[in-house]
Design a protein around this motif. Structure first.
Motif, PDB file in Angstrom:
ATOM      1  N   ILE A  15       2.553 -10.252  -8.088  1.00  0.00           N
ATOM      2  CA  ILE A  15       1.612  -9.322  -7.055  1.00  0.00           C
ATOM      3  C   ILE A  15       1.977  -7.777  -7.524  1.00  0.00           C
ATOM      4  CG2 ILE A  15       3.699  -9.224  -5.473  1.00  0.00           C
ATOM      5  CD1 ILE A  15       1.642 -10.019  -3.278  1.00  0.00           C
ATOM      6  N   ARG A  16       1.130  -7.031  -6.849  1.00  0.00           N
ATOM      7  CA  ARG A  16       1.066  -5.592  -6.998  1.00  0.00           C
ATOM      8  C   ARG A  16       0.380  -5.198  -5.730  1.00  0.00           C
ATOM      9  NH1 ARG A  16       3.280  -7.335 -10.946  1.00  0.00           N
ATOM     10  NH2 ARG A  16       3.242  -6.619 -12.893  1.00  0.00           N
ATOM     11  N   TRP A  17       0.954  -4.043  -5.372  1.00  0.00           N
ATOM     12  CA  TRP A  17       0.542  -3.437  -4.052  1.00  0.00           C
ATOM     13  C   TRP A  17      -0.156  -2.344  -4.513  1.00  0.00           C
ATOM     14  CZ3 TRP A  17       3.999  -1.591   0.611  1.00  0.00           C
ATOM     15  CH2 TRP A  17       3.396  -1.255   1.595  1.00  0.00           C
ATOM     16  N   ARG A  18      -1.408  -2.161  -4.221  1.00  0.00           N
ATOM     17  CA  ARG A  18      -2.303  -1.008  -4.299  1.00  0.00           C
ATOM     18  C   ARG A  18      -2.358   0.004  -3.253  1.00  0.00           C
ATOM     19  NH1 ARG A  18      -7.698  -2.821  -6.663  1.00  0.00           N
ATOM     20  NH2 ARG A  18      -6.516  -2.945  -8.765  1.00  0.00           N
ATOM     21  N   HIS A  19      -1.260   0.722  -3.095  1.00  0.00           N
ATOM     22  CA  HIS A  19      -1.204   1.709  -2.014  1.00  0.00           C
ATOM     23  C   HIS A  19      -2.194   2.653  -1.851  1.00  0.00           C
ATOM     24  CE1 HIS A  19       0.746   4.168   0.923  1.00  0.00           C
ATOM     25  NE2 HIS A  19       1.519   3.377   1.488  1.00  0.00           N
ATOM     26  N   PRO A  20      -2.717   3.096  -0.795  1.00  0.00           N
ATOM     27  CA  PRO A  20      -3.805   4.256  -1.102  1.00  0.00           C
ATOM     28  C   PRO A  20      -3.272   5.631  -1.312  1.00  0.00           C
ATOM     29  CG  PRO A  20      -3.454   3.242   1.328  1.00  0.00           C
ATOM     30  CD  PRO A  20      -2.708   2.472   0.316  1.00  0.00           C
ATOM     31  N   GLU A  21      -2.011   6.006  -0.792  1.00  0.00           N
ATOM     32  CA  GLU A  21      -1.471   7.251  -1.377  1.00  0.00           C
ATOM     33  C   GLU A  21      -0.415   7.009  -2.502  1.00  0.00           C
ATOM     34  OE1 GLU A  21      -0.585   7.504   2.571  1.00  0.00           O
ATOM     35  OE2 GLU A  21      -2.617   7.577   2.697  1.00  0.00           O
ATOM     36  N   ARG A  22       0.381   6.069  -2.523  1.00  0.00           N
ATOM     37  CA  ARG A  22       1.524   5.800  -3.695  1.00  0.00           C
ATOM     38  C   ARG A  22       0.977   5.326  -4.729  1.00  0.00           C
ATOM     39  NH1 ARG A  22       7.022   5.702  -0.841  1.00  0.00           N
ATOM     40  NH2 ARG A  22       6.609   5.796   1.230  1.00  0.00           N
ATOM     41  N   GLY A  23      -0.181   4.770  -5.000  1.00  0.00           N
ATOM     42  CA  GLY A  23      -0.726   4.055  -6.046  1.00  0.00           C
ATOM     43  C   GLY A  23      -0.092   2.880  -6.299  1.00  0.00           C
ATOM     44  N   MET A  24      -0.332   2.240  -7.556  1.00  0.00           N
ATOM     45  CA  MET A  24       0.432   0.777  -7.739  1.00  0.00           C
ATOM     46  C   MET A  24       1.735   0.728  -7.536  1.00  0.00           C
ATOM     47  SD  MET A  24      -1.619  -1.846  -8.368  1.00  0.00           S
ATOM     48  CE  MET A  24      -3.028  -2.055  -9.286  1.00  0.00           C
ATOM     49  N   ILE A  25       2.295  -0.036  -6.721  1.00  0.00           N
ATOM     50  CA  ILE A  25       3.633  -0.385  -6.301  1.00  0.00           C
ATOM     51  C   ILE A  25       4.025  -1.704  -7.113  1.00  0.00           C
ATOM     52  CG2 ILE A  25       5.461  -0.317  -4.616  1.00  0.00           C
ATOM     53  CD1 ILE A  25       3.897   1.062  -2.865  1.00  0.00           C
ATOM     54  N   PRO A  26       5.162  -1.777  -7.767  1.00  0.00           N
ATOM     55  CA  PRO A  26       5.437  -2.937  -8.458  1.00  0.00           C
ATOM     56  C   PRO A  26       6.388  -4.031  -7.605  1.00  0.00           C
ATOM     57  CG  PRO A  26       6.958  -1.203  -9.204  1.00  0.00           C
ATOM     58  CD  PRO A  26       6.023  -0.628  -8.342  1.00  0.00           C
ATOM     59  N   PRO A  27       6.197  -5.135  -7.698  1.00  0.00           N
ATOM     60  CA  PRO A  27       6.727  -5.964  -6.758  1.00  0.00           C
ATOM     61  C   PRO A  27       8.386  -5.693  -6.495  1.00  0.00           C
ATOM     62  CG  PRO A  27       6.099  -7.356  -8.761  1.00  0.00           C
ATOM     63  CD  PRO A  27       5.828  -6.043  -8.821  1.00  0.00           C
ATOM     64  N   GLY A  28       9.016  -5.265  -7.723  1.00  0.00           N
ATOM     65  CA  GLY A  28      10.493  -5.160  -7.697  1.00  0.00           C
ATOM     66  C   GLY A  28      10.707  -3.944  -6.367  1.00  0.00           C
ATOM     67  N   ASP A  29       9.813  -3.195  -5.997  1.00  0.00           N
ATOM     68  CA  ASP A  29       9.803  -2.320  -4.902  1.00  0.00           C
ATOM     69  C   ASP A  29       9.490  -2.739  -3.628  1.00  0.00           C
ATOM     70  OD1 ASP A  29      10.581  -0.470  -7.034  1.00  0.00           O
ATOM     71  OD2 ASP A  29       9.084   0.617  -7.060  1.00  0.00           O
ATOM     72  N   PHE A  30       9.120  -4.075  -3.418  1.00  0.00           N
ATOM     73  CA  PHE A  30       8.781  -4.111  -1.953  1.00  0.00           C
ATOM     74  C   PHE A  30       9.045  -5.709  -1.568  1.00  0.00           C
ATOM     75  CE2 PHE A  30       4.447  -4.828  -4.191  1.00  0.00           C
ATOM     76  CZ  PHE A  30       3.948  -6.176  -3.599  1.00  0.00           C
ATOM     77  N   ILE A  31       9.147  -6.703  -2.680  1.00  0.00           N
ATOM     78  CA  ILE A  31       9.583  -7.979  -2.270  1.00  0.00           C
ATOM     79  C   ILE A  31      10.713  -8.137  -1.580  1.00  0.00           C
ATOM     80  CG2 ILE A  31      10.121 -10.385  -3.372  1.00  0.00           C
ATOM     81  CD1 ILE A  31       7.312  -9.662  -3.574  1.00  0.00           C
ATOM     82  N   ALA A  32      11.824  -7.378  -1.984  1.00  0.00           N
ATOM     83  CA  ALA A  32      13.038  -7.867  -1.244  1.00  0.00           C
ATOM     84  C   ALA A  32      12.876  -7.190  -0.088  1.00  0.00           C
ATOM     85  CB  ALA A  32      14.297  -7.065  -1.977  1.00  0.00           C
ATOM     86  N   ALA A  33      12.242  -6.051   0.324  1.00  0.00           N
ATOM     87  CA  ALA A  33      12.230  -5.538   1.743  1.00  0.00           C
ATOM     88  C   ALA A  33      11.125  -6.420   2.494  1.00  0.00           C
ATOM     89  CB  ALA A  33      11.467  -4.186   1.415  1.00  0.00           C
ATOM     90  N   ALA A  34      10.161  -7.083   1.925  1.00  0.00           N
ATOM     91  CA  ALA A  34       9.234  -7.889   2.393  1.00  0.00           C
ATOM     92  C   ALA A  34      10.112  -9.302   2.953  1.00  0.00           C
ATOM     93  CB  ALA A  34       8.253  -8.619   1.917  1.00  0.00           C
ATOM     94  N   GLU A  35      11.060  -9.772   2.194  1.00  0.00           N
ATOM     95  CA  GLU A  35      12.089 -10.903   2.480  1.00  0.00           C
ATOM     96  C   GLU A  35      12.814 -10.562   3.717  1.00  0.00           C
ATOM     97  OE1 GLU A  35      14.363 -11.549  -1.149  1.00  0.00           O
ATOM     98  OE2 GLU A  35      12.536 -12.386  -2.066  1.00  0.00           O
ATOM     99  N   GLU A  36      13.362  -9.237   3.532  1.00  0.00           N
ATOM    100  CA  GLU A  36      14.333  -8.786   4.880  1.00  0.00           C
ATOM    101  C   GLU A  36      13.487  -8.690   6.123  1.00  0.00           C
ATOM    102  OE1 GLU A  36      17.705  -6.784   5.035  1.00  0.00           O
ATOM    103  OE2 GLU A  36      18.118  -8.542   3.763  1.00  0.00           O
ATOM    104  N   ALA A  37      12.432  -8.296   6.062  1.00  0.00           N
ATOM    105  CA  ALA A  37      11.545  -8.103   7.190  1.00  0.00           C
ATOM    106  C   ALA A  37      10.707  -9.052   7.752  1.00  0.00           C
ATOM    107  CB  ALA A  37      10.632  -6.752   6.945  1.00  0.00           C
ATOM    108  N   ASP A  38      11.125 -10.280   7.131  1.00  0.00           N
ATOM    109  CA  ASP A  38      10.453 -11.465   7.402  1.00  0.00           C
ATOM    110  C   ASP A  38       9.134 -11.769   7.283  1.00  0.00           C
ATOM    111  OD1 ASP A  38      10.563 -14.290   8.004  1.00  0.00           O
ATOM    112  OD2 ASP A  38      10.774 -13.939  10.244  1.00  0.00           O
TER     113      ASP A  38
END
Ligand code: C2E
Ligand code: MG
Ligand code: MG
Ligand code: MG
Length: 291
Positions: A62-85
């Motif tokens: 997975i990748r997150w194509r963020h409107p301002e930050r550009g392409m965010i790799p999974p290493g930068d948001f998967i752990a936080a998505a786990e934490e935030a349920d």
């Protein structure tokens, strides 16, 4: 209340590590919306079968194509998505996307098993397991799940039972990042896994290290003894591929074959591969050499 606690935890994480800026609470609210707004994108990385000399599977990343930050790799948001349920919704979105992409690959003439990465906490989430099974059995998809041993060790009894449920409906289970996390041979022998992926930690410097080849060879032998196929991750050189071939490694994945690419690019890659195979086949056929 649960969301509050998750936000508080992610706030603390931000304070603890300056690099974790991307896992801030506001970004998690954005991720929540991103799941709805189709800002998430699946990339695919082929797994090349050494004996068959062709790509037989691919891993969805997975990748997150963020409107301002550009392409965010999974290493930068998967752990936080786990934490935030949010990981259950994110993963159900992923599975739905992968099922649709597989149908497109088939229409283009390429029948691949597609593997989805599963976070450990989902292996104990009965609501997620039920919804995932329902979604998959209601489709004609051919899927696999990649899980790490570390994620099984959290709650081995329910993890093993739930992985068995997936295996029972035809989902292949691959053990991801083998050798890099917590490992237990006691669990390894109980897991309903048919594939073991050797972590790139042992593969990227395979031909320049003294110990890595020993570790990789004995891991391949162990996996084969347990009747599992072996995938080497992080294959970046022809020298590594040659050594892995001699060692009997079943599949390779890495930048040498292809980086993870968007679905249209994967279709182009597979079209090229088919053309090359057809040409090689024609060249071998003596009837074709005559004309
Ligand atoms: P992973 O499942 O172990 O995926 C392999 C990672 O290694 C990918 O990074 C891939 O781009 C990278 N890689 C592949 N070949 C090579 C190579 O030859 N050399 C090197 N140096 N690296 C290579 P990526 O895409 O950034 O994914 C990182 C991790 O994020 C994944 O590790 C997986 O644990 C997680 N992840 C990705 N997508 C998802 C998802 O949909 N759900 C969940 N829960 N986790 C995901
Ligand atoms: Mg939930
Ligand atoms: Mg993986
Ligand atoms: Mg891996």
């Amino acid at each position: 209340e649960r969301a509050e606690a998750a936000l508080e935890r992610s706030r603390r994480n931000v304070l603890r590590s300056p690099a974790a800026e991307v896992s801030g609470a506001s970004l998690m609210m954005e991720l929540d919306r991103a799941i709805e707004n189709d800002e998430l994108v699946m990339f695919y990385q082929p797994k090349f079968h050494v004996r068959r000399q062709q790509v037989t599977c691919a891993e969805a990343l997975i990748r997150w194509r963020h409107p301002e930050r550009g392409m965010i790799p999974p290493g930068d948001f998967i752990a936080a998505a786990e934490e935030a349920d949010l990981i259950d919704r994110l993963t159900l979105w992923t599975i739905r996307r992968v099922i649709a992409d597989q149908a497109r690959f088939r229409e283009a003439g390429h029948d691949l098993r597609l593997f989805v990465n599963l976070s450990g906490q989902l292996l104990a989430d009965t609501a997620f397991i039920e919804q995932a099974c329902e979604m998959i059995t209601g489709s004609d998809a051919t899927l696999g799940f990649e899980v790490t041993e570390t994620s099984v060790i959290r709650d081995p009894v329910s993890a093993i039972a739930n992985l068995q449920k997936f295996a029972d409906i035809g989902i292949r289970i691959a053990i991801d990042d083998y050798g890099a996390g917590l490992s237990s041979l006691a669990y390894l022998k109980q897991l309903p896994a048919s594939e073991l992926k050797i972590d790139k930690l042992f593969v990227t410097q395979l031909t320049s290290s003294n110990r890595d080849p020993l570790i990789v060879r004995s891991t391949i032998d162990l996996a084969h003894a347990l009747e599992m196929e072996v995938v080497a991750e992080g294959v970046e050189s022809h020298a590594a591929l040659a050594l892995l071939t001699v060692m009997g490694c079943d599949m390779v994945q890495g930048f040498l074959i292809s980086r993870p690419v968007a679905s249209e690019a994967l279709i182009e890659f597979l079209d090229d591969e088919s053309r090359q195979q057809a040409a090689a086949h024609d060249a071998r056929n003596p009837l074709n050499r005559l004309v």
